[in-house]
Design a protein around this motif. Sequence first.
Motif, mmCIF file in Angstrom:
data_model
loop_
_atom_site.group_PDB
_atom_site.id
_atom_site.type_symbol
_atom_site.label_atom_id
_atom_site.label_comp_id
_atom_site.label_asym_id
_atom_site.label_seq_id
_atom_site.Cartn_x
_atom_site.Cartn_y
_atom_site.Cartn_z
ATOM 1 N N HIS A 178 0.810 -1.220 0.000
ATOM 2 C CA HIS A 178 0.000 0.000 0.000
ATOM 3 C C HIS A 178 0.847 1.275 0.000
ATOM 4 C CE1 HIS A 178 0.817 -0.569 4.313
ATOM 5 N NE2 HIS A 178 0.626 0.726 4.436
ATOM 6 N N LYS A 225 -3.297 0.000 -10.894
ATOM 7 C CA LYS A 225 -3.386 -1.348 -10.345
ATOM 8 C C LYS A 225 -3.449 -1.322 -8.822
ATOM 9 C CE LYS A 225 -1.127 -4.208 -13.882
ATOM 10 N NZ LYS A 225 -1.211 -3.256 -14.977
ATOM 11 N N GLU A 226 -4.170 -2.291 -8.271
ATOM 12 C CA GLU A 226 -4.131 -2.514 -6.825
ATOM 13 C C GLU A 226 -2.922 -3.382 -6.539
ATOM 14 O OE1 GLU A 226 -6.742 -4.537 -3.177
ATOM 15 O OE2 GLU A 226 -7.439 -4.652 -5.271
ATOM 16 N N MET A 228 -0.527 -5.786 -4.509
ATOM 17 C CA MET A 228 -0.655 -6.793 -3.454
ATOM 18 C C MET A 228 0.660 -7.546 -3.318
ATOM 19 S SD MET A 228 -4.458 -8.267 -4.400
ATOM 20 C CE MET A 228 -4.543 -9.272 -2.925
#
Length: 287
Positions: A178, A225-226, A228
Motif C-alpha cells: 500500500h 493497479k491494486e 498486493m
Amino acid sequence: MTNNFLLSHRKEEPEKGVLYVVGTPIGNLEDISPRAINILANVSLVACEDTRQTKKIMNKFSISNNLISFNKENSSNKTPKLIAELKAGKSIAIVSDAGMPGICDPGENIVNEVKLEGISVICIPGACAAITALVSSGLPSSKFIFEGFLPKKNIDREKILFEISKNEKTTIVYESPHRLKKLLNELFEFCGGEREIVVARELTKKFEEHVGKNLNDVILYFKDKEVMGEITLIIRGRKSKQNNELDKIDLKKELNELIKAGLSLSAASKYLAKKNGIKKSIIYNLS
C-alpha cells in the motif's frame, strides 16, 4: 576423501547451548533445506516472529516442537529468558515469518545479545527476498547497498532517498504494497524517471512478478493497479557523470530547498548559476 573426513567429524546437530538462526521460505515452502527441518524438529524450542506462520511450515513437514512468540513487541522481555535457557544447555532456533532472521526483524538484536554472553550462534542458511530479487533483476549485483524499509519520518526518509540518488552501487529496498506508489513517486523526484529499477513482487509464489526497466515505466505500470504481496525494489546506482555533465536532479533539489528557505525563484536561480558557472536560465527552467 577429504569430504568424507569432514562429514564423519561434523558434530551432530542440534548442539546443546547453541542459538540456531534458521532461514525459512519466503513463499514456496519447498525452499526449506533438510538441515533446517532437522533443526526445527530437534531443538529444545523454536522462537518465532509469528507462531501461526511457523506452524504452516511445521505442519507441511510433519514437525512437532515447542513454539514461542518472539517479535518486535516482546523481544526485550523474552531475550533474557532465552539466554538463560541457552546457558542451561538448551538449544534454540529462531525464525522469522519468512526468509533470514535478523534482516529487518528482532533476530538482529538477540544474536548480538547472545554473542555478548559468549554463546555460540550458528546460521542455517535459507531464502532471502533481497538476494533473490537482486540476482534475478539483471542489474549489477556484485556490489550493493541494502536499506530495508525506509524510515517513515520525512526528514530521515528524504536523507536516505537523497543517498540512493547519489549511490553508484545498486540499492535494495523493501516496501509494503500500500506504500509502493508513494515510494516510486519519491524515487522519481530524487532519481529521475530514467533511473533503472526492478520491482519484484510475491517472490517464489504462484503470482511472482518482476516489473521494470526504469521508473517512468514502473510508475505507469502500477498507476491503475491494486498492489498486493511482498515488495522488493532493486534500484540501479547512478552512473558516473561525464566531465562537465550537468546533474539536473541535484540542482533541482537544491533549487527547491533554497525556495523553501525563503528565496525567490529568480534569486535562487541566480545564486546557483553563479555557484555552478552556468546560465541562470538553465537553473530557472528546472522549476
